[in-house]
Design a protein around this motif. Structure first.
Motif, PDB file in Angstrom:
ATOM      1  N   VAL A  17      33.545  40.093  52.216  1.00 57.12           N
ATOM      2  CA  VAL A  17      33.242  39.271  51.045  1.00 57.12           C
ATOM      3  C   VAL A  17      33.847  37.890  51.229  1.00 57.12           C
ATOM      4  CG1 VAL A  17      33.568  38.990  48.556  1.00 57.12           C
ATOM      5  CG2 VAL A  17      33.246  41.275  49.509  1.00 57.12           C
ATOM      6  N   ASP A  18      33.040  36.847  51.026  1.00 56.98           N
ATOM      7  CA  ASP A  18      33.540  35.486  50.847  1.00 56.98           C
ATOM      8  C   ASP A  18      33.333  35.128  49.388  1.00 56.98           C
ATOM      9  OD1 ASP A  18      33.890  33.698  53.654  1.00 56.98           O
ATOM     10  OD2 ASP A  18      32.752  35.569  53.853  1.00 56.98           O
ATOM     11  N   SER A  72      36.963  43.423  54.129  1.00 61.63           N
ATOM     12  CA  SER A  72      37.629  42.200  54.567  1.00 61.63           C
ATOM     13  C   SER A  72      37.202  41.089  53.604  1.00 61.63           C
ATOM     14  CB  SER A  72      37.244  41.852  56.005  1.00 61.63           C
ATOM     15  OG  SER A  72      35.861  41.576  56.110  1.00 61.63           O
ATOM     16  N   PHE A  73      38.068  40.114  53.384  1.00 63.67           N
ATOM     17  CA  PHE A  73      37.722  39.080  52.396  1.00 63.67           C
ATOM     18  C   PHE A  73      38.323  37.739  52.779  1.00 63.67           C
ATOM     19  CE2 PHE A  73      41.475  41.379  50.870  1.00 63.67           C
ATOM     20  CZ  PHE A  73      42.372  40.372  50.550  1.00 63.67           C
ATOM     21  N   VAL A  74      37.594  36.692  52.364  1.00 62.09           N
ATOM     22  CA  VAL A  74      38.061  35.317  52.497  1.00 62.09           C
ATOM     23  C   VAL A  74      37.838  34.633  51.159  1.00 62.09           C
ATOM     24  CG1 VAL A  74      37.777  33.105  53.667  1.00 62.09           C
ATOM     25  CG2 VAL A  74      37.491  35.232  54.957  1.00 62.09           C
ATOM     26  N   ILE A 130      42.074  31.739  52.256  1.00 60.80           N
ATOM     27  CA  ILE A 130      43.029  32.832  52.117  1.00 60.80           C
ATOM     28  C   ILE A 130      42.263  34.090  52.492  1.00 60.80           C
ATOM     29  CG2 ILE A 130      44.551  34.091  50.550  1.00 60.80           C
ATOM     30  CD1 ILE A 130      44.490  31.402  48.842  1.00 60.80           C
ATOM     31  N   TYR A 131      42.837  34.908  53.340  1.00 57.10           N
ATOM     32  CA  TYR A 131      42.084  36.019  53.905  1.00 57.10           C
ATOM     33  C   TYR A 131      42.844  37.330  53.736  1.00 57.10           C
ATOM     34  CZ  TYR A 131      45.455  35.782  57.715  1.00 57.10           C
ATOM     35  OH  TYR A 131      46.618  35.799  58.435  1.00 57.10           O
ATOM     36  N   GLY A 157      46.906  36.664  53.902  1.00 56.15           N
ATOM     37  CA  GLY A 157      47.560  35.499  54.473  1.00 56.15           C
ATOM     38  C   GLY A 157      46.875  34.196  54.120  1.00 56.15           C
ATOM     39  N   PHE A 158      47.653  33.116  54.128  1.00 57.12           N
ATOM     40  CA  PHE A 158      47.110  31.774  54.033  1.00 57.12           C
ATOM     41  C   PHE A 158      46.691  31.315  55.426  1.00 57.12           C
ATOM     42  CE2 PHE A 158      50.413  31.368  50.494  1.00 57.12           C
ATOM     43  CZ  PHE A 158      49.492  31.613  49.489  1.00 57.12           C
TER      44      PHE A 158
END
Length: 387
Positions: A97-98, A244-246, A263-264, A276-277
């Motif tokens: 996902v973004d 997973s995401f951003v 940010i992920y 994390g940044f």
């Protein structure tokens, strides 16, 4: 290129410097072409000094341009090839996902649509219903083919597969100097054995140590080395089901706008959810790192988790320390000058491409075939790109 012999004073056809993911992939690909390959790594197996350790990296096709999408597609095929060759599971498909208010999401969606990559929009309520551990900023772009790579296993599998193909892998072997010889060969001086090693080509994939080894030999772009500190957080309801995401925050947004470059996060089985940044840590000398998290960044990350990831316990952060090595435009370098092949500047989005980058490096070493000019040492200066 021919086979190395003691008679012509060569120790290998190709010496690869750096036994992280990129160098190990290059050794795997080069050995598969029947070349004598020597892979030199200064630290012990499984070390945590660089950028290839840990259990989780994002795999995604979600890029706005056909070049990166094509590389990611080929990398996905080669990850499966490596799994079959090594018998080790490396790539888990979880979906990705973004989300956010950044216009980068529109470019991302257009790029995926143009290349036929499956993705679709969800509004914030739909996305939060599907992933209740996340708060979604404005809108979400879901891409089901994304997932997670196991970094430690990948490096080990690449080195084992390279060895099975005939490569020699030497750990605890520090390269002190590279020298181009008049006959077009390369000499590599190492510790603890001071006898120079000689090869027709050298592939330098040394991460944060690239400038130390190549200054004065090739025209490198400025490489920025930073110490980053993502962390694992304990999920309230377990790790299963996390994509997973951003989070792509609009630059003008309130709150975390200074982290708008991204940010992920992703689930890391057995360790929680990694968050994390992107690329905000302090600059460091890789030989003088303290590995200690910066309190201000740790506090900001915990506050982010409290605000945007209610499915995680923000008080349970276990920091991770790693290096980023980035170019000014945040695009990596894949190029060759004479007998020296350069691989640098991958941090933040390079790991997913590892096996296809190994193939590109092998092409450069064997016949000088250069990839897209975007990755050249002499590419025009440009602003950082959203990846």
């Amino acid at each position: 290129m021919g086979t190395a012999t003691r008679g012509d004073r060569r120790d290998a056809d190709v010496i690869v410097i750096g036994g992280g993911a990129m160098g190990s992939a290059a050794a795997w690909q080069l050995a598969g072409r029947g070349l004598d390959v020597l892979l030199l790594e200064r630290f012990e197996p499984g070390h945590t000094q660089g950028a290839s350790h840990g259990a989780s990296r994002i795999f995604r096709l979600s890029y706005p341009d056909p070049l990166h999408i094509g590389l990611a597609r080929r990398a996905g095929e080669l990850w499966r090839e490596l799994e079959g060759e090594s018998g080790v599971a490396l790539l888990s498909v979880t979906g990705g996902v973004d989300h956010g208010g950044s216009p980068a999401l529109d470019r991302l969606c257009a790029g995926l649509e143009a290349e036929g990559v499956e993705s679709h929009w969800l509004d914030a309520a739909e996305a939060e219903d599907r992933w209740p551990g996340m708060r979604v900023d404005t809108r979400a772009l879901y891409h089901p083919d994304s997932g997670r790579l196991h970094a430690d296993r990948a490096v080990s599998a690449l080195q084992s597969a390279a060895g099975e193909r005939g490569a020699v892998v030497l750990h605890r072997t520090r390269v002190q100097r590279i020298r181009v010889i008049d006959d077009g060969c390369v000499e590599v001086e190492t510790e603890p054995d001071r006898r120079p090693l000689r090869a027709r080509r050298v592939v330098v994939a040394a991460g944060a140590w690239t400038e130390h080894l190549l200054a004065g030999l090739v025209p490198l772009p400025r490489l920025r080395v930073t110490q980053e500190q993502p962390a694992h957080f304990v999920p309230v309801a377990g790790e299963a089901g996390w994509p997973s995401f951003v989070h792509r925050i609009a630059p003008e947004a309130d709150g975390f706008q200074k982290f708008h470059s991204g940010i992920y996060g992703m689930a890391t089985p057995g360790e929680g959810v990694k968050v994390g940044f992107h690329g905000v840590g302090p600059r460091v000398d890789p030989d003088r790192r303290d590995f200690r998290p910066r309190p201000e960044l740790a506090a900001a990350l915990e506050e982010y988790v409290r605000t945007w990831l209610p499915g995680l316990d923000a008080s349970t952060a276990v920091p991770i320390s790693c290096t980023y090595t980035t170019t000014p435009d945040e695009t990596f370098v894949l190029d060759r000058r004479g007998p020296i092949v350069v691989a640098a500047g991958f941090s933040g989005h390079g790991f997913k491409f590892v096996p296809v980058i190994g193939r590109i490096l092998a092409d450069l070493a064997v016949d000088g075939k250069r990839p897209d000019p975007l990755f050249a040492l002499d590419r025009p200066r440009r602003a950082p790109q959203t990846v």
